[in-house]
Motif scaffolding. Structure first.
Motif, mmCIF file in Angstrom:
data_model
loop_
_atom_site.group_PDB
_atom_site.id
_atom_site.type_symbol
_atom_site.label_atom_id
_atom_site.label_comp_id
_atom_site.label_asym_id
_atom_site.label_seq_id
_atom_site.Cartn_x
_atom_site.Cartn_y
_atom_site.Cartn_z
ATOM 1 N N SER A 94 0.849 -1.188 0.000
ATOM 2 C CA SER A 94 0.000 0.000 0.000
ATOM 3 C C SER A 94 0.884 1.236 0.000
ATOM 4 O O SER A 94 1.888 1.285 0.705
ATOM 5 C CB SER A 94 -0.879 0.024 1.243
ATOM 6 O OG SER A 94 -1.620 -1.160 1.304
ATOM 7 N N GLU A 126 -7.343 -3.126 -7.825
ATOM 8 C CA GLU A 126 -7.578 -3.973 -6.651
ATOM 9 C C GLU A 126 -8.985 -4.579 -6.638
ATOM 10 O O GLU A 126 -9.800 -4.280 -5.766
ATOM 11 C CB GLU A 126 -7.360 -3.163 -5.372
ATOM 12 C CG GLU A 126 -6.051 -2.401 -5.437
ATOM 13 C CD GLU A 126 -5.413 -2.227 -4.077
ATOM 14 O OE1 GLU A 126 -5.996 -2.719 -3.092
ATOM 15 O OE2 GLU A 126 -4.341 -1.625 -4.016
ATOM 16 N N THR A 142 -10.236 -6.434 -3.250
ATOM 17 C CA THR A 142 -10.166 -5.812 -1.927
ATOM 18 C C THR A 142 -11.546 -5.757 -1.284
ATOM 19 O O THR A 142 -12.525 -5.379 -1.916
ATOM 20 C CB THR A 142 -9.617 -4.375 -2.057
ATOM 21 O OG1 THR A 142 -8.339 -4.460 -2.663
ATOM 22 C CG2 THR A 142 -9.480 -3.705 -0.708
#
Lengths: 257, 251
Positions: free
Chosen positions: B41, B169, B172
């Motif tokens: 991240s 992503e 996620t």
């Protein structure tokens, strides 16, 4: 901490954001003049900004028309009361109260909801998604709101004028025991075209400012619930200040000379 | 195996203030292949993606799509270029003022000027492709679960029959089973149809399933790139740490 530096920093921030708002406004105006225009969205915004604001605007102007009638009688109109009260109500409602109060109320209702809605869209990447779907977010989100608000605000103000003057009339007839026919005569006698036009000109400018600030703050909203909350507050506060400021300027342009 | 380069990135740089986020990225994606960029991240993955799809303007460098440098394109040409892309955003980014099918058909109505009933028909087909029935088409997107929202978002990104899809992503916030379903759908929508894919993620199981090649982004640079079956023998400490999910050094 140097206080001078703090003042300077704030001043520079103020100038920078003023510049950004002006650039934002210019690009919106350019987008308003170029097709495509989304008619469906414009109609939806008419209902949202114009129609749904009616009860609030009606209530505000009715009460202020009544209050002006009452105060102008108790304050300075014991002699020639009918003529003075009618004149004061008509002039103050048409020139100042109806446009300013309508502007402030709509800023609170519509400007806040625009900032919150667009801010939430910004935070959840919906505005990025618009761009990737070949849709210009300015044209899709801002232009319909601008067009709807600069057209519907003058109508709201016009309706506010009528309701406000009627509020003064009711107080005059039922509370101050004026003669209805002569009160109406004085209203018509003192009703001038320029007053109505000035009020509507103000409404157009206010409509633009409210939407401009709502959309600008929403677009530049920072992430998170706090960011959106701040954007909403800023939209209402800045729009209200700008309304009061431009109101003075327009009054000077129309009535002094 | 096709060797046509669909996307070529050379020396891409972007900084915010004094913070260098992308520090000279070089990447190639061949047509019909999927590249997955992994990274921790805050390593600049999202910025890289947004630079490619034109939401952020890079400071310098070259991004060529189909041999054309898209950075220097004027805004309207750039908008037209977007037709060829599908983008799946991290949170789905569905328009909550519209119903499910209107979301899927949004790009069709906006760009192709087809009428609403035709667009609805195409939207239903795309929804079926991602395993959603006609019943959900009229629901509001706020009423859907996270997994369903991802599927609707996937349907929206393939609605225009793009030649190139970007995924931010995609798994996620989903449970492992739903994540696997989404991964399979992505494979179905890209590799099986010969569509080029670009995916950023920190979910290794997702990366292994979808990728033809994997690149690792660290501190604004690509520190390793290779075929997906080589990643376990990369010989790179950072990559090893990331794919094994260890808290110890070097990252």
């Amino acid at each position: 901490m140097n206080p001078l530096a703090a003042i300077g920093r704030n001043f520079i921030t103020f100038l920078a954001s003023t510049g950004r708002i002006v650039l934002f406004a210019l690009s919106i105006i350019c987008h308003c003049l170029q097709p495509p225009l989304y008619l469906r969205l414009i109609l939806r915004q008419f209902i949202e900004i114009g129609y749904h604001s009616l009860p609030m605007v009606g209530m505000t102007t009715l009460c202020s028309g009544m209050v002006v009638a009452l105060q102008s009688y108790t304050g300075f109109a014991r002699f020639f009361a009918e003529e003075t009260v009618a004149t004061v109500v008509v002039i103050s409602m048409l020139r100042e109260l109806s446009p300013v109060l309508t502007g402030l109320m709509v800023a609170g209702r519509v400007g806040a909801s625009m900032a919150a809605e667009i801010g939430a869209m910004q935070v959840t990447e919906q505005i990025d998604a618009l761009t990737t779907l070949s849709t210009n977010p300015y044209k899709y989100l801002i232009v319909p709101r601008i067009i709807a608000s600069i057209i519907s605000l003058p109508f709201l103000v016009l309706i506010g004028d009528i309701i406000g003057v009627y509020g003064g009339f009711m107080i005059g007839i039922y509370k101050l025991n004026f003669n209805a026919a002569s009160y109406i005569f004085f209203i018509v006698h003192h009703l001038e075209k320029i007053d109505v036009i000035a009020g509507m000109a103000k409404a157009i400018v206010f409509g633009f400012l409210i939407t401009l600030m709502g959309c600008y703050q929403g677009f530049n909203s920072r992430r998170g619930a706090r960011g959106v909350g701040l954007a909403t507050t800023n939209a209402v506060v800045v729009a209200s200040i700008m309304i009061l400021l431009t109101n003075y300027i327009i009054t000077e342009i129309f009535f002094i000379n | 195996m096709s060797k046509i380069i669909k996307l070529r990135i050379r020396n891409l740089k972007k900084s915010f203030g004094s913070k260098m986020v992308l520090n000279g990225i070089n990447l190639d994606i061949c047509e019909g292949k999927s590249l997955v960029v992994i990274g921790a991240s805050g390593s600049g993955k999202s910025v890289l993606l947004k630079c490619i799809i034109g939401l952020i303007r890079p400071d310098s460098g070259v991004i060529e799509i189909d041999g054309k440098n898209v950075i220097s394109l004027p805004r309207y040409e750039r908008e037209a270029y977007m037709h060829k892309f599908g983008v799946l955003f991290q949170g789905g980014a569905l328009f909550d003022s519209l119903s499910v099918w209107e979301n899927v058909a949004f790009g069709l109505i906006a760009t192709r000027n087809i009428n609403r009933s035709t667009a609805r028909g195409i939207a239903l087909k795309k929804l079926a492709q991602v395993g959603l029935s006609e019943d959900v088409a009229n629901l509001s997107t706020a009423d859907l679960s996270g997994g369903m929202q991802k599927r609707v978002s996937l349907a929206r990104s393939i609605a225009n029959d793009p030649k190139f899809i970007f995924f931010d992503e995609p798994t996620t916030g989903l449970d492992p089973i739903m994540a696997d379903i989404i991964n399979k759908l992505i494979v179905k929508c890209t590799r099986d149809l010969g569509i080029t894919g670009f995916l950023i993620t920190h979910d290794m199981s997702s990366a292994r399933k979808i990728a033809d090649r994997i690149a690792m982004l660290y501190h604004g640079k690509i520190i390793w790139e290779g075929a997906v079956n080589k990643i376990d023998n990369s010989g790179n400490n950072y990559v090893n740490q990331f794919i094994n999910g260890k808290a110890e050094l070097p990252i």
